[in-house]
Design a protein around this motif. Structure first.
Motif, short mmCIF file in Angstrom:
data_model
loop_
_atom_site.label_atom_id
_atom_site.label_comp_id
_atom_site.label_asym_id
_atom_site.label_seq_id
_atom_site.Cartn_x
_atom_site.Cartn_y
_atom_site.Cartn_z
N ASP A 215 10.08 3.46 -2.80
CA ASP A 215 10.61 2.23 -2.22
C ASP A 215 10.95 2.37 -0.75
N ASP A 216 11.46 3.57 -0.38
CA ASP A 216 11.84 3.76 1.02
C ASP A 216 10.61 3.68 1.94
N ALA A 217 9.53 4.31 1.51
CA ALA A 217 8.30 4.27 2.30
C ALA A 217 7.78 2.83 2.41
N ALA A 218 7.86 2.09 1.30
CA ALA A 218 7.39 0.71 1.30
C ALA A 218 8.23 -0.14 2.24
N ARG A 219 9.56 0.06 2.18
CA ARG A 219 10.46 -0.70 3.07
C ARG A 219 10.17 -0.36 4.53
N TYR A 220 10.00 0.95 4.80
CA TYR A 220 9.71 1.37 6.17
C TYR A 220 8.40 0.73 6.65
N GLY A 221 7.39 0.73 5.76
CA GLY A 221 6.10 0.13 6.11
C GLY A 221 6.23 -1.34 6.46
N PHE A 222 7.04 -2.04 5.68
CA PHE A 222 7.24 -3.47 5.92
C PHE A 222 7.85 -3.71 7.30
N TRP A 223 8.97 -3.03 7.58
CA TRP A 223 9.68 -3.28 8.84
C TRP A 223 8.88 -2.80 10.04
N ALA A 224 8.32 -1.60 9.96
CA ALA A 224 7.57 -1.06 11.10
C ALA A 224 6.39 -1.97 11.43
N THR A 225 5.66 -2.40 10.39
CA THR A 225 4.50 -3.24 10.63
C THR A 225 4.93 -4.61 11.14
N GLY A 226 5.94 -5.21 10.47
CA GLY A 226 6.38 -6.55 10.87
C GLY A 226 6.85 -6.60 12.31
N ILE A 227 7.69 -5.63 12.69
CA ILE A 227 8.24 -5.62 14.05
C ILE A 227 7.13 -5.32 15.07
N GLY A 228 6.27 -4.35 14.73
CA GLY A 228 5.17 -4.01 15.64
C GLY A 228 4.22 -5.18 15.88
N VAL A 229 3.82 -5.83 14.78
CA VAL A 229 2.91 -6.97 14.91
C VAL A 229 3.59 -8.10 15.68
N TYR A 230 4.86 -8.35 15.40
CA TYR A 230 5.58 -9.42 16.10
C TYR A 230 5.58 -9.19 17.61
N SER B 285 0.83 -1.21 0.00
CA SER B 285 0.00 0.00 0.00
C SER B 285 0.87 1.27 0.00
N GLN B 286 2.14 1.14 0.42
CA GLN B 286 3.03 2.30 0.47
C GLN B 286 3.88 2.45 -0.80
#
Lengths: 101, 208
Positions: free
Chosen positions: B107-122, B101-102
């Motif tokens: 690409d930077d926003a998409a990468r940030y979205g992936f890591w922030a969401t992945g770590i937060g959900v984990y 969605s980002q």
């Protein structure tokens, strides 16, 4: 080792390897339309059968009981676009109510 | 995002205890498997009397999609070595969804979205799995608290947004009926795995 330990560790290992393989294999291998379609449909079939089996069976028998009330309430909540926590809470509360009657 | 993930994690923790898993086994599933639908499937199949094999097969079939998410994320994240292991483990519905969605914002926003969401959900998923498991251990009869209805409701909640057209709805209803028809005749867990074949039939017959 007990069945539960086997299920815990082996399914964890396989599910991790599936994730990891996605980063290791060439994209062209799985980028076929039929694979993509089937991939989006498999969760639908499995989740739907899990709903049915978890709500309507005990051991190897089809049983209608309080859980069905909880499931119907969950479906109504979802159709009114209720969010996840509310939907789960309503399902649990209605099922528990019928169970304790 | 934290509140739904937390509720869902707590529900998983409680359902896992009700299915006969220990607190340690429950927490290991969230730490090591880390994919909600697969985890619910593993404890659901075992809880309804299925074998370890059936539980593993159902969980793995549901985990297959994460591999395809990885395929999509690999060129964006371009990970190597240990970072790739961590990135792979965090590749789930939520992190992939946010990254995609980002993408429009670069690409930077998409990468940030992936890591922030992945770590937060984990983090929240594992925290609330533990709380749910401990909470369920403290109560007696799971049915008296509606816990036995929470598991099918959780599956329904995961299924609902995927029912986008008539084809998916017909598949869902056929799969539920097929599973119920098979339940009296085959060992627990098999009826669920069998419905994956329906998905293959539905998916390969479409001509578009």
């Amino acid at each position: 080792m007990s069945q539960i330990w086997i299920a815990t560790l082996i399914s964890s290992l396989i599910c991790f390897l599936l994730k990891y393989l996605g980063y290791r294999i060439p994209e062209s291998l799985l980028n076929r339309p039929a694979i993509q379609r089937i991939n989006s449909l498999i969760p639908i079939a499995l989740l739907s059968s899990l709903v049915a089996v978890q709500a309507l069976t005990i051991k190897q028998q089809v049983v209608i009981d309080h859980r069905l009330v909880g499931l119907l309430v969950a479906a109504i909540a979802l159709s009114f676009k209720a969010n996840f926590p509310i939907m789960m809470l309503l399902a649990a509360a209605s099922s528990a109510l019928v169970y304790n009657l | 995002m934290a509140i739904p993930v937390g509720t869902y994690g707590a529900a998983f923790g409680a359902a896992s205890i009700a299915a006969g898993f220990s607190v340690l086994q429950t927490c290991l599933l969230s730490l090591l498997l880390f994919s909600g639908a697969s985890q619910f499937a593993v404890v659901g199949v075992i809880g309804s009397g299925g074998s370890a094999m059936s539980a593993i097969a159902t969980g793995s079939l549901l985990g297959f999609r994460n591999g395809l998410y990885g395929l999509k994320m690999a060129p964006l994240l371009r990970l190597k070595g240990f970072k790739r292991v961590i990135g792979a483990q965090l590749t789930i519905d939520e992190s992939t969804g946010v990254a995609i969605s980002q993408e429009g914002r670069g690409d930077d926003a998409a990468r940030y979205g992936f890591w922030a969401t992945g770590i937060g959900v984990y983090f929240f998923w594992n925290l609330f799995t533990l709380l749910g498991a401990l909470g369920a251990g403290a109560i007696g009869d799971p049915a008296a608290w509606g816990l036995d209805a929470v598991v099918p409701a959780a599956f329904l909640g995961l299924l609902w947004p995927r029912l986008t057209d008539n084809k998916t709805r017909i598949l869902a209803i056929s799969a539920a009926l097929l599973a119920l028809l098979l339940v009296p005749f085959v060992p627990a867990g098999i009826p669920i795995i069998a419905t994956a074949l329906l998905a293959v039939v539905f998916g390969s017959r479409e001509k578009k």
